[in-house]
Design an enzyme around this catalytic site. Structure first.
Site, PDB file in Angstrom:
ATOM      1  CB  VAL A 233      -0.939   0.024   1.214  1.00 44.38           C
ATOM      2  CG1 VAL A 233      -1.889   1.209   1.126  1.00 44.38           C
ATOM      3  CG2 VAL A 233      -1.718  -1.280   1.314  1.00 44.38           C
ATOM      4  CB  SER A 234       1.997   3.391  -2.585  1.00 45.18           C
ATOM      5  OG  SER A 234       2.578   4.653  -2.870  1.00 45.18           O
ATOM      6  N   PRO A 235       1.246   5.663  -0.384  1.00 43.88           N
ATOM      7  CG  PRO A 235       2.716   7.161   0.684  1.00 43.88           C
ATOM      8  CD  PRO A 235       2.616   5.741   0.176  1.00 43.88           C
ATOM      9  CG  ASP A 344       5.923   3.775  -2.475  1.00 47.27           C
ATOM     10  OD1 ASP A 344       5.251   4.476  -3.249  1.00 47.27           O
ATOM     11  OD2 ASP A 344       5.421   3.030  -1.615  1.00 47.27           O
TER      12      ASP A 344
END
Length: 681
Positions: A233-235, A344
């Site tokens: 999960v990436s922001p 990321d």
């Protein structure tokens, strides 16, 4: 620590790292549990052991490894070197005693403060959906999970935030814990400033809201934004794009023209600071909304406090799948795609995600570390082994084999201490398995199971069996082989069953203590000096005489190596405002979003350095007289570090009024006179 990029070095502070501890006790049963959320990349075996050693000495019999959970938020902008396993300390040039000490002492201090401030109170738990703060960075891996299972969920990431509201017996605000899955990689791998990233900022925003006049290290209301199943999960919600063309990257392998280095995810902001602010603010705003509604929409926690803890050898687990097939885990190993990094933060070499085959050159190189045995190759397949870490112990272990698993129960709330980075679907399977046990076997109709990622130790990633076949970064970093997740579910399920039955679990064999074997190649501070005729803390480039609201204030000082003293519970900088009685009040420190402390070694042989302190004034900043203070410690040759402090000239912050231009003209025409009669009225 986090990007595994050797060139990323610490050179200052944007947001200080904090430890936020919560002690919850049952007066009747005299049982208690501790949950700690730390602004660190993860928690290491050494950190947990050192904290328990310190806190158990303060409170014998109350706190030990079984009832204390320490969880990292997974910021990638914190110092490294606090592990006891070689691979995890490589990019920090080995073990760093100062990093370990700072974390262990700070965490123990936070637990001690929580213990001393205990009072009767109530807890409510509630959940809500937060959309737009995370994306899946390995969507093709997620899509390899069974279609029937994927159909159960609306998104390929978890969007549920769970909040625990803590109040005293009179419903006064005490604290808050939030769990939400998103990597703390809003600050990218070019950043050199220490930062809690989006979760650290969310904590500061919530705490500032509840403690408006307190400095960050003085707050009484404590807000933790803990990590969950953030493995994939990436922001960076704009998603991955090619840096040279701006076009989307290849989806399967995250490459641009066949190479991974140019494929980087970013956003939602224009730069990493704005992105951190946006994602942090989203988490804070949702948590505040849930906190405010918790007494109405949430569940008031009641019932027993309990805990279970066990050490297990994850390299030797055998279990039977639902199909009846007997499977086992493997000694640790890293696959080729591990070296590719993620969108990321891509790796530096010519590796790509989704690699299922070996390369003759890299196979030759990796065999100098350890050549995988035929059994290891077969056990880890289809992972092509790049680093055979589980079968080498020179000069000591490269990755862990023995891992802690733990459950904490507070009434209807169950905190699952995950010793690594579980992907979205991996976390869902763990949560579903435990929820079923607590609801059906434990008869807890409204059981709420939360996942506390990166807790107590670090065993890299945990992908599902189906995701493992794709061998993207998360799968390549699933170190115990394709059945790692099944083994964890089996172990946690057995532990949950024992908990609901009121039975103990075997303690297991603790991991080895490798502290005495650690190697470090970080050079110590020998000396600091300043140019002849100057002093430490003396401004090199001073502040201007006047700034308008919204301006950036910058002052450069003679400085010294920050490693001489980390200024724990203190600050390398202070923005001070003059009060009506002539005294100076600290309004900002190096823990505030609007300040930066940037340190540079200017002359290595002479030990000279400078520090740039910047303060971004707000558009509504209170007008008045200010100054900037820089504090630290300098080290004389053959002596212990000595404190120093220095201040800028006094300057004025004025409003954006029509008189501003005429005031500036006055300052320029009467500069000498203005200088002589500081501070200005």
């Amino acid at each position: 620590m986090g990007y595994a990029k050797g060139s990323q070095k610490t050179n200052g502070i944007h947001l200080r790292q904090y430890s936020r501890a919560y002690v919850i006790a049952d007066k009747q049963e005299d049982k208690r549990v501790v949950f700690v959320s730390v602004d660190a990349c993860m928690i290491s075996t050494l950190v947990k052991a050192q904290v328990i050693k310190k806190i158990s000495a303060l409170y014998p019999g109350l706190y030990n490894e079984t009832n204390v959970c320490i969880s990292g938020i997974h910021t990638h902008s914190g110092p490294g070197g606090f592990h006891q396993y070689i691979l995890l300390d490589v990019t920090s040039l080995g073990f760093v005693q100062q990093s370990l000490d700072a974390l262990a002492e700070g965490i123990a201090l936070s637990i001690d403060k929580a213990h001393k401030s205990m009072k009767p109170g109530n807890l409510h738990v509630t959940s809500g959906e937060l959309v737009g703060a995370n994306i899946n960075r390995s969507p093709t891996s997620y899509a390899n999970n069974p279609a029937k299972e994927r159909a159960m969920y609306k998104y390929d990431i978890d969007t549920t935030m769970t909040v625990v509201k803590i109040t005293d017996e009179h419903n006064g605000d005490v604290g808050m814990i939030s769990w939400f899955p998103v990597h703390c990689t809003s600050m990218n791998n070019t950043n050199g400033l220490i930062s809690g990233d989006n979760k650290g900022l969310a904590s500061h925003l919530f705490e500032k809201d509840m403690n408006p006049r307190a400095l960050p290290h003085e707050v009484e209301f404590v807000a933790a934004f803990a990590q969950a199943n953030e493995g994939d999960v990436s922001p960076n919600t704009k998603g991955p794009h090619c840096m040279d063309t701006g076009l989307p990257c290849d989806t399967e392998h995250s490459t641009c023209n066949g190479r991974n280095e140019m494929c980087v995810a970013s956003g939602p902001g224009r730069d990493m600071f704005e992105s951190t602010l946006i994602i942090g603010s989203k988490q804070y705003e949702k948590a505040k909304e849930l906190y405010t509604q918790a007494n109405i929409t949430g569940i008031k926690l009641s019932g027993p406090i309990d805990f279970r803890h066990q050490f297990v050898d994850m390299s030797k687990q055998e279990l039977k799948l639902e199909t009846g097939e007997m499977v086992k885990t493997c000694p640790a190993a890293m696959g080729y795609s591990f070296a590719a990094g993620t969108t990321d933060g891509p790796g530096d070499f010519d590796f790509t995600q989704g690699t299922n085959s070996t390369n003759k050159f890299w196979s030759f190189v990796s065999q100098f570390i350890s050549k995988p045995s035929p059994q290891q190759v077969d056990c880890q397949k289809p992972k092509p082994i790049l680093l055979n870490t589980g079968e080498v112990n020179f000069p000591y272990a490269w990755q862990p084999s023995i891992i802690p698993i733990q459950l904490l129960r507070v009434g209807q709330l169950v905190i699952t201490s995950l010793p690594g980075e579980f992907t979205t679907m991996s976390g869902r399977r763990v949560r579903n398995a435990l929820t079923k046990i607590f609801k059906e076997d434990g008869k807890i109709a409204n059981a709420t199971v939360v996942l506390a990622g990166l807790s107590n130790a670090y065993a890299d990633y945990i992908a599902t069996f189906e995701e493992y076949q794709k061998q993207r970064y998360e799968a390549a970093s699933t170190i115990y082989g394709p059945h790692t997740l099944s083994a964890y579910i089996n172990l946690f399920s057995k532990m949950a069953t024992m908990m609901v039955q009121g039975k103990p679990v075997a303690a297991g064999t603790a991991p080895p203590d490798l502290l005495s074997k650690q190697l470090s190649f970080v050079l110590p501070v020998v000396m600091d000096s300043v140019p002849v005729g100057t002093e430490f803390g003396q401004p090199i480039t001073d502040a201007q005489m006047v700034y308008k609201q919204g301006d950036l204030v910058t002052v450069t000082f003679n400085s010294a190596d920050p490693r001489n003293n980390l200024m724990t519970m203190n600050s390398f900088l202070a923005v001070e405002k003059r009060s009506s009685d002539g005294s100076w009040e600290v309004v900002y420190t190096d823990s505030h979003w609007v300040t930066k402390f940037e340190w540079t070694r200017t002359e290595t042989l002479l030990g000279r350095s400078s520090a740039v302190i910047s303060w971004q004034t707000g558009s509504d900043e209170p007008v008045g007289m200010y100054r900037v203070r820089h504090s630290g410690y300098h080290k004389p040759l053959f002596e212990d570090p000595q404190p120093f402090t220095g201040v800028s000239r006094t300057f004025k912050v004025v409003g954006k009024s029509k008189s501003y231009k005429s005031y500036i003209n006055f300052v320029h025409k009467n500069q000498n006179r203005v200088m002589a009669y500081q501070p200005l009225e």
